[in-house]
Design an enzyme around this catalytic site. Structure first.
Site, PDB file in Angstrom:
ATOM      1  N   SER A 182      -4.916   9.182  -6.707  1.00  0.00           N
ATOM      2  CA  SER A 182      -4.337   7.806  -7.020  1.00  0.00           C
ATOM      3  C   SER A 182      -4.225   7.574  -8.479  1.00  0.00           C
ATOM      4  CB  SER A 182      -5.447   6.730  -6.558  1.00  0.00           C
ATOM      5  OG  SER A 182      -6.717   7.249  -6.947  1.00  0.00           O
ATOM      6  N   HIS A 210      -1.673   5.535  -1.086  1.00  0.00           N
ATOM      7  CA  HIS A 210      -0.621   5.621  -2.082  1.00  0.00           C
ATOM      8  C   HIS A 210       0.542   6.304  -1.769  1.00  0.00           C
ATOM      9  CE1 HIS A 210      -3.056   3.908  -5.209  1.00  0.00           C
ATOM     10  NE2 HIS A 210      -4.243   4.771  -4.807  1.00  0.00           N
ATOM     11  N   LYS A 241      -1.532  -2.132  -0.805  1.00  0.00           N
ATOM     12  CA  LYS A 241      -0.693  -1.573  -1.759  1.00  0.00           C
ATOM     13  C   LYS A 241       0.671  -1.748  -1.152  1.00  0.00           C
ATOM     14  CE  LYS A 241      -4.262   1.610  -2.997  1.00  0.00           C
ATOM     15  NZ  LYS A 241      -4.851   0.765  -3.899  1.00  0.00           N
TER      16      LYS A 241
HETATM   17  N1  PMP Z   1      -8.329   5.238  -0.960  1.00  0.00           N
HETATM   18  C1  PMP Z   1      -7.712   5.148  -2.138  1.00  0.00           C
HETATM   19  C2  PMP Z   1      -6.894   6.533  -2.371  1.00  0.00           C
HETATM   20  C3  PMP Z   1      -7.317   4.088  -2.901  1.00  0.00           C
HETATM   21  O1  PMP Z   1      -6.547   4.223  -4.050  1.00  0.00           O
HETATM   22  C4  PMP Z   1      -7.866   2.855  -2.806  1.00  0.00           C
HETATM   23  C5  PMP Z   1      -7.876   1.671  -3.667  1.00  0.00           C
HETATM   24  N2  PMP Z   1      -7.728   1.731  -4.996  1.00  0.00           N
HETATM   25  C6  PMP Z   1      -8.994   2.825  -1.594  1.00  0.00           C
HETATM   26  C7  PMP Z   1      -8.745   3.822  -0.672  1.00  0.00           C
HETATM   27  C8  PMP Z   1      -9.298   1.534  -1.116  1.00  0.00           C
HETATM   28  O2  PMP Z   1      -8.380   0.573  -0.453  1.00  0.00           O
HETATM   29  P1  PMP Z   1      -8.502  -0.988  -0.781  1.00  0.00           P
HETATM   30  O3  PMP Z   1      -8.133  -1.593  -2.035  1.00  0.00           O
HETATM   31  O4  PMP Z   1      -7.800  -1.433   0.468  1.00  0.00           O
HETATM   32  O5  PMP Z   1     -10.245  -1.258  -0.433  1.00  0.00           O
END
Ligand code: PMP
Length: 388
Positions: A182, A210, A241
């Site tokens: 990420s 992502h 996202k």
């Molecule tokens: N997994 C990854 C790789 C993320 O980047 C994120 C959010 N930044 C999440 C899980 C969590 O997702 P959410 O924002 O829907 O809680």
């Protein structure tokens, strides 16, 4: 000792504010889009995960409105009991079809999906193999599961192999990896991971938060990109996202989904996704299926910026997804550059230690299918002035 003592002693945020370097909680007064009004100023948004640009798409907004009208503002309960709408089931069935998996389970957020999947599937006698750069929710999920955590160096397949080889062959093993990392936008070495998993009897779970919507010809993520969709046992994703909403999901076999639905505490003991969010995610899925060119467009925009950075002499990190990191160095220097860019009308995410190694603090820039070339040129000009 007073449990609140640490709060009284927490001064870092205020010190950063005093120094004019505090980079968090900026207020946006418009829709989340390629351009926003932030702190009262027109700002090009290069720090959002709205990859397909659908949060402000009229079709998605109208679908959410219709969902609210028909099903109300919230579900007031868990999926397990009173909180399952026909709309949840429709979203799960259409996602299963899209990903070519037997079944899908939706959760209230992506974070909660990781907590709910991993803590249900793994227990104290199991081993969870995790890339050191996996998302925080994966580490927290592993803790919640009571399984033994085995961390391997980032994308280091020799390290993963030696840790799998050293593990007790009788123990249950799950390899959990971000499909697209990420912060830096690089990809998991899925071909090697899948091979090692087969060799050592481990299951593979990919958090493709992502990658879904940005990778693979149809936007089905890194597994599609590598041609390994059948080899991924559990695909986890988020609706926050590319899907322009809020919520998370797992796509897997019917047996695994059935088990998770009946034992996962973060799933069972928390209210389900609200109707507006379910309807928005469903419409975003329809648009992704009907307009796969958006996947290409977001990657073309990232490629345009990579070339732009290169021509400005700015060294951007290597990445495959529409996330481009630019390493600055110290935390302070990163905060300064972030502030200067914002003053020049461009928002980026500062990513500082301990989230990254000391001295490796960076700007995380991310792109949308809906960024125009004018907006990207404006941003490049600002980068040139601030970093040149
Ligand atoms: N997994 C990854 C790789 C993320 O980047 C994120 C959010 N930044 C999440 C899980 C969590 O997702 P959410 O924002 O829907 O809680």
């Amino acid at each position: 000792m007073d449990i609140f003592e640490k709060c009284a002693g927490f001064t870092a945020a205020e010190e950063a504010r005093q120094a004019g370097l505090y980079p968090y909680f900026h207020q946006i007064a418009t829709k989340q889009h390629s351009e926003v009004i932030m702190d009262g100023h027109r700002t090009i948004m290069l720090g959002s995960n709205n990859y397909l640009g659908l949060t402000s798409d009229e079709r998605v907004i109208e679908a959410a409105r219709e969902g609210l009208r028909k099903f109300g503002a919230g579900c007031s309960g868990s999926r397990f009991l009173n909180g399952t709408l026909t709309l949840h089931v429709q979203l799960e069935e259409e996602l299963a079809d899209f990903f070519g998996k037997e079944d899908v389970v939706t959760f209230s957020t992506g974070f909660q999906a990781n907590l709910g999947i991993i803590s249900a599937l793994c227990g104290m006698h199991d081993l969870i193999f995790m890339d050191r750069r996996d998302h925080a929710s994966i580490f927290d999920a592993a803790r919640l599961s009571f399984a033994r955590q085995v961390k391997y160096d980032h994308n280091d397949m020799d390290d993963l192999k030696s840790k799998l080889a050293a593990a007790d062959p009788r123990k249950g093993k799950l390899i959990v990896v971000d499909g697209v990392f990420s912060m830096e936008g690089d990809l998991a070495d899925l071909p090697a991971i899948v091979k090692l998993a087969k060799q050592y009897g481990a299951r593979v779970m990919v958090d493709d938060s992502h990658g879904v919507g940005t990778m693979g010809e149809h936007g089905r993520g890194v597994a599609e990109y590598f041609g390994l969709e059948k080899e991924v046992d559990v695909l986890m994703g988020t609706f926050s996202k590319s899907f322009a909403s809020l919520g998370g999901f797992m796509a897997t076999t019917h047996q695994v989904a059935e088990y998770v639905r009946h034992v996962s505490r973060p799933f069972i003991f928390s209210a389900s996704m609200p109707p507006g969010n379910v309807a928005a995610a469903l419409e975003a899925l329809h648009i992704l299926k009907a307009e796969p060119e958006r996947v290409k467009r977001v990657n073309d925009n990232a490629a345009y910026m990579r070339r732009g950075f290169e021509s400005l002499g700015i060294r951007a990190g290597e990445s495959m997804a529409p996330i481009i990191p630019i390493v600055i160095g110290t935390n302070e220097a990163t905060f300064k550059v972030t502030r200067d860019l914002l003053e020049a009308g461009v928002y980026v995410n500062p990513v500082v230690s301990p989230a990254v190694e000391e001295g490796g603090s960076l700007l995380r820039t991310s792109y949308m299918a809906t960024h125009t070339r004018d907006q990207l040129d404006f941003a490049l000009e600002a980068f040139g002035r601030v970093l040149g």
